[in-house]
Design a protein around this motif. Structure first.
Motif, PDB file in Angstrom:
ATOM      1  N   ASP A  57       0.841  -1.206   0.000  1.00  0.00           N
ATOM      2  CA  ASP A  57       0.000   0.000   0.000  1.00  0.00           C
ATOM      3  C   ASP A  57       0.876   1.257   0.000  1.00  0.00           C
ATOM      4  O   ASP A  57       0.586   2.216  -0.706  1.00  0.00           O
ATOM      5  CB  ASP A  57      -0.940   0.012   1.202  1.00  0.00           C
ATOM      6  N   GLU A  58       1.965   1.247   0.794  1.00  0.00           N
ATOM      7  CA  GLU A  58       2.886   2.388   0.836  1.00  0.00           C
ATOM      8  C   GLU A  58       3.579   2.587  -0.508  1.00  0.00           C
ATOM      9  O   GLU A  58       3.711   3.706  -0.979  1.00  0.00           O
ATOM     10  CB  GLU A  58       3.941   2.202   1.928  1.00  0.00           C
ATOM     11  N   LEU A  59       4.035   1.491  -1.105  1.00  0.00           N
ATOM     12  CA  LEU A  59       4.726   1.602  -2.398  1.00  0.00           C
ATOM     13  C   LEU A  59       3.806   2.198  -3.459  1.00  0.00           C
ATOM     14  O   LEU A  59       4.243   2.982  -4.292  1.00  0.00           O
ATOM     15  CB  LEU A  59       5.231   0.232  -2.861  1.00  0.00           C
ATOM     16  N   GLY A  63       4.234   6.109  -4.076  1.00  0.00           N
ATOM     17  CA  GLY A  63       5.050   5.967  -5.270  1.00  0.00           C
ATOM     18  C   GLY A  63       6.276   5.154  -4.946  1.00  0.00           C
ATOM     19  O   GLY A  63       6.631   4.989  -3.802  1.00  0.00           O
ATOM     20  N   PRO A  64       6.873   4.590  -5.828  1.00  0.00           N
ATOM     21  CA  PRO A  64       6.684   4.510  -7.272  1.00  0.00           C
ATOM     22  C   PRO A  64       5.936   3.261  -7.724  1.00  0.00           C
ATOM     23  O   PRO A  64       5.925   2.938  -8.899  1.00  0.00           O
ATOM     24  CB  PRO A  64       8.121   4.483  -7.784  1.00  0.00           C
ATOM     25  N   PRO A 147      12.004  -2.441  -7.334  1.00  0.00           N
ATOM     26  CA  PRO A 147      12.486  -1.419  -6.412  1.00  0.00           C
ATOM     27  C   PRO A 147      13.859  -1.784  -5.851  1.00  0.00           C
ATOM     28  O   PRO A 147      14.211  -2.959  -5.741  1.00  0.00           O
ATOM     29  CB  PRO A 147      11.421  -1.388  -5.321  1.00  0.00           C
ATOM     30  N   GLY A 148      14.608  -0.769  -5.473  1.00  0.00           N
ATOM     31  CA  GLY A 148      15.897  -0.957  -4.830  1.00  0.00           C
ATOM     32  C   GLY A 148      15.741  -0.984  -3.320  1.00  0.00           C
ATOM     33  O   GLY A 148      14.643  -0.823  -2.772  1.00  0.00           O
ATOM     34  N   ALA A 155       9.465   2.342   2.452  1.00  0.00           N
ATOM     35  CA  ALA A 155       8.096   1.801   2.469  1.00  0.00           C
ATOM     36  C   ALA A 155       7.881   0.981   3.735  1.00  0.00           C
ATOM     37  O   ALA A 155       6.819   1.068   4.367  1.00  0.00           O
ATOM     38  CB  ALA A 155       7.846   0.965   1.220  1.00  0.00           C
ATOM     39  N   CYS A 156       8.879   0.205   4.134  1.00  0.00           N
ATOM     40  CA  CYS A 156       8.766  -0.603   5.362  1.00  0.00           C
ATOM     41  C   CYS A 156       8.672   0.286   6.595  1.00  0.00           C
ATOM     42  O   CYS A 156       7.846   0.050   7.484  1.00  0.00           O
ATOM     43  CB  CYS A 156       9.967  -1.540   5.492  1.00  0.00           C
TER      44      CYS A 156
END
Length: 190
Positions: A57-59, A63-64, A147-148, A155-156
Motif C-alpha cells: 500500500d505504501e509503495l 510511489g513509485p 524497487p531498490g 516503504a517498510c
C-alpha cells in the motif's frame, strides 16, 4: 487472480541457470510451483503477509509502485533489484529502523525461493497461506521495474510507523462509534 504473461515467464526463467528447461517445465506443468535462484534476475524480500500488504500500500500510495509480488505460505514475497537484499539487510541493521520494522527475510545471491505457478488450475481450491501460493502482482514484462533497497526500506518504515500510530490512537467509546458526527440529541425533559 494474477497470471504471468509470456514476457513475464521469460523474465522469471532468466533467473534460472537453464531458462529453456524452466520454460519447458512450465509448459508441461504450468500449475506447479518452482524454485528459482536469487541474485541474477531479482532478489526477494519475504515479509509477514499483513505487514507485506501495508508495505505494498505504501509503495503504491507514496510511489513509485512495485514490480512482481507473490503470496506464499503466509508470507509476501516482494521481488526487488539484484543486490538489494544484502543492502536492505544492512540498512535494517541500523538501530533506528530495526525497532520499527518486523524481521524480514532478505534472499539474495546464493539463496533460492519458491515462486507460485505461472498459471492456476481452474479447479484448484483457494487456501490463503497454504499450497502453491499466488501472484499478487504477476510478472508481465521481460524487464519489470524492481524497487531498490532504499525504496523498500522507506516503504517498510512508513508502514511500520503507520501501524504504530494506528495502535496508539485511543479507542472510541461504543456509543460514539455508532452515532454519526453532529447528531442532534433531544433536550432532557424536566
Amino acid at each position: 487472480m494474477e497470471y504471468v504473461t509470456v514476457a513475464g515467464e521469460a523474465w522469471l526463467a532468466s533467473a534460472s541457470e537453464y531458462p529453456r528447461s524452466m520454460r519447458a517445465l512450465w509448459e508441461a506443468r504450468p500449475w506447479a510451483s518452482s524454485v528459482l535462484p536469487c541474485g541474477r534476475a531479482f532478489d526477494v524480500i519475504s515479509m509477514p503477509s499483513l505487514f507485506g500488504r501495508r508495505v505494498l500500500d505504501e509503495l503504491w500510495s507514496s510511489g513509485p509502485g512495485c514490480g512482481p509480488v507473490a503470496a506464499f505460505r503466509g508470507r509476501t514475497l516482494l521481488f526487488v533489484q539484484p543486490g538489494a537484499a544484502p543492502r536492505l539487510r544492512t540498512l535494517l541493521a541500523w538501530e533506528e529502523w530495526a525497532r520499527d520494522v518486523p524481521p524480514l527475510l532478505c534472499h539474495g545471491k546464493g539463496d533460492a525461493v519458491t515462486v507460485p505457478p505461472v498459471q492456476r488450475m481452474v479447479d484448484a481450491p483457494e487456501s490463503p497461506g497454504l499450497g502453491a501460493g499466488r501472484w499478487i502482482v504477476a510478472p508481465d514484462s521481460r524487464e519489470p521495474w524492481l524497487p531498490g533497497a532504499a525504496v523498500v526500506l522507506w516503504a517498510c518504515v512508513r508502514a511500520a510507523r503507520g501501524e504504530a500510530r494506528a495502535a496508539a490512537l485511543p479507542a472510541l467509546p461504543p456509543q460514539a462509534a455508532e452515532e454519526p458526527a453532529g447528531a442532534l440529541h433531544p433536550a432532557p425533559s424536566a
